[in-house]
Design an enzyme around this catalytic site. Structure first.
Site, PDB file in Angstrom:
ATOM      1  N   HIS A 246       0.832  -1.208   0.000  1.00 12.02           N
ATOM      2  CA  HIS A 246       0.000   0.000   0.000  1.00 12.02           C
ATOM      3  C   HIS A 246       0.867   1.258   0.000  1.00 12.02           C
ATOM      4  O   HIS A 246       2.019   1.243   0.433  1.00 12.02           O
ATOM      5  CB  HIS A 246      -0.943   0.026   1.217  1.00 12.02           C
ATOM      6  CG  HIS A 246      -0.221   0.086   2.531  1.00 12.02           C
ATOM      7  ND1 HIS A 246       0.369  -1.014   3.116  1.00 12.02           N
ATOM      8  CD2 HIS A 246       0.029   1.125   3.372  1.00 12.02           C
ATOM      9  CE1 HIS A 246       0.939  -0.661   4.247  1.00 12.02           C
ATOM     10  NE2 HIS A 246       0.752   0.636   4.431  1.00 12.02           N
TER      11      HIS A 246
ATOM     12  N   ARG B  66       4.692   6.587  13.549  1.00  4.91           N
ATOM     13  CA  ARG B  66       4.772   7.197  12.207  1.00  4.91           C
ATOM     14  C   ARG B  66       4.300   8.642  12.242  1.00  4.91           C
ATOM     15  O   ARG B  66       3.245   8.940  12.815  1.00  4.91           O
ATOM     16  CB  ARG B  66       3.909   6.411  11.211  1.00  4.91           C
ATOM     17  CG  ARG B  66       4.183   6.825   9.760  1.00  4.91           C
ATOM     18  CD  ARG B  66       3.312   6.050   8.781  1.00  4.91           C
ATOM     19  NE  ARG B  66       2.054   6.733   8.537  1.00  4.91           N
ATOM     20  CZ  ARG B  66       0.974   6.167   8.007  1.00  4.91           C
ATOM     21  NH1 ARG B  66       1.003   4.892   7.657  1.00  4.91           N
ATOM     22  NH2 ARG B  66      -0.124   6.877   7.811  1.00  4.91           N
TER      23      ARG B  66
ATOM     24  N   ASP C 133       0.508   5.050   1.631  1.00  2.00           N
ATOM     25  CA  ASP C 133      -0.305   5.546   2.739  1.00  2.00           C
ATOM     26  C   ASP C 133      -1.323   6.600   2.298  1.00  2.00           C
ATOM     27  O   ASP C 133      -1.005   7.524   1.530  1.00  2.00           O
ATOM     28  CB  ASP C 133       0.597   6.152   3.831  1.00  2.00           C
ATOM     29  CG  ASP C 133       1.359   5.068   4.593  1.00  2.00           C
ATOM     30  OD1 ASP C 133       0.831   3.950   4.714  1.00  2.00           O
ATOM     31  OD2 ASP C 133       2.490   5.346   5.033  1.00  2.00           O
TER      32      ASP C 133
ATOM     33  N   HIS D 176       4.682   0.187   0.345  1.00  2.00           N
ATOM     34  CA  HIS D 176       5.381  -0.621   1.334  1.00  2.00           C
ATOM     35  C   HIS D 176       4.486  -1.750   1.856  1.00  2.00           C
ATOM     36  O   HIS D 176       3.263  -1.730   1.671  1.00  2.00           O
ATOM     37  CB  HIS D 176       5.948   0.227   2.469  1.00  2.00           C
ATOM     38  CG  HIS D 176       4.968   1.170   3.088  1.00  2.00           C
ATOM     39  ND1 HIS D 176       4.625   2.376   2.525  1.00  2.00           N
ATOM     40  CD2 HIS D 176       4.248   1.084   4.226  1.00  2.00           C
ATOM     41  CE1 HIS D 176       3.740   2.985   3.287  1.00  2.00           C
ATOM     42  NE2 HIS D 176       3.487   2.213   4.328  1.00  2.00           N
TER      43      HIS D 176
END
Ligand code: SIN
Length: 291
Positions: A111, A282, A113, A267
């Site tokens: 995916h 994150r 983000d 990723h």
């Protein structure tokens, strides 16, 4: 009494930065800079250049408080607050990926983000806080390399197409809307994020290079195609983009930091460590509208 001399805050400069490439497709390991320090403008400029060149930068042994991680991320733009995923209550710009038997990982798919937003993130900055004794690696792939490897006739076909990205594909109600404690936040997020449309191929705003911009996490269909054509073409593009030639695999140590260009990469967080626990923080930098 002597004059009190205020020391200027320590500022990291660009002078000592060195980079080691990770794979031919992407990745640079950066040394010679402390992310916990304030960064001088030449250091920020150098990191911006390196991000464009390597698509993802890794920094080893960089303990960061959540505040320091936010300060670092803000050098590159305003920060996104995730509407569904857990965040630090005192600093919601930090998303907490704390996965274990009681909170299963759900990012073990390829995916990019937050492509359910009309302005998907420019960058993600991920810090490893607690790791399993083995496993829990993350893979990144270069959508630039994936696009460039396609045949010219297919590139020409893809160039005019657009695709739908939907928040519920990766955040289904069955998991995220079922728990009464989170139902309201989830429903608000889904109502605020109807499906959006992005080009299937986007242009990097700095380098001008083209990259695939569909991902298995959020892309649901290609508008201009019939349902079965769309399904088949997306299945091909998802598989193509994940070819090992376009990827790298990062084996984390605690206090490693990864800083990726979310506009042209995807990723996959490998979920092979349960019943052990893995905690990542994150920070996410808001991007512009893909074109
Ligand atoms: C993410 O999916 O944004 C984080 C990846 C990871 O947990 O390694």
């Amino acid at each position: 009494m002597g004059v009190v001399q205020h020391q200027p805050p320590k500022q990291a400069t660009a002078g000592n930065i060195t980079v080691t490439r990770v794979t031919p497709a992407l990745g640079g390991i950066v040394e010679g800079i402390r992310l916990a320090d304030e960064l001088a403008p030449p250091a920020i400029e150098r990191l911006n250049e390196l991000l464009v060149e390597h698509q993802i930068l890794f920094f080893r042994r960089q303990p960061l408080t959540p505040q320091q991680q936010c300060r670092f991320a803000k050098y590159f733009g305003a920060l996104h607050i995730h509407p569904i995923y857990p965040v630090l209550p005192e600093l919601p710009e930090i998303m907490v990926i704390d996965t274990h038997e009681g909170f299963l990982p759900d990012n073990d798919n390829w995916h990019t983000d937050v492509t359910f937003s009309s302005t998907p993130p420019l960058a993600g900055i991920l810090a490893a806080k607690q790791l399993p004794s083995v496993g829990g690696d993350t893979l990144w792939s270069s959508n630039l390399a994936a696009y460039e490897a396609l045949s010219e006739p297919l590139k020409r076909q893809l160039d005019g197409l657009t695709a739908e990205h939907s928040v519920v594909k990766s955040f289904p109600a069955g998991r995220w809307g079922a728990d009464p404690a989170h139902k309201e936040r989830y429903e608000r997020a889904v109502a605020k994020h109807p499906p959006v449309t992005h080009p299937v191929v986007r242009t990097h705003p700095v380098s001008g290079r083209k990259a695939l911009f569909v991902n298995d996490g959020f892309t649901t269909r290609i508008h201009e195609l019939g349902a079965r054509e769309s399904e088949a073409l997306l299945a091909f593009l998802f598989t193509h983009a994940a070819r090992p030639e376009f990827t790298l695999r990062w084996r984390w140590n605690v206090d490693d930091v990864a800083f990726w260009d979310n506009r042209i990469t995807q990723h996959y967080a490998v979920a092979d460590y349960l019943p052990q626990r893995r905690i990542m923080h994150r920070a996410t930098v808001i991007g512009d509208r893909p074109f």
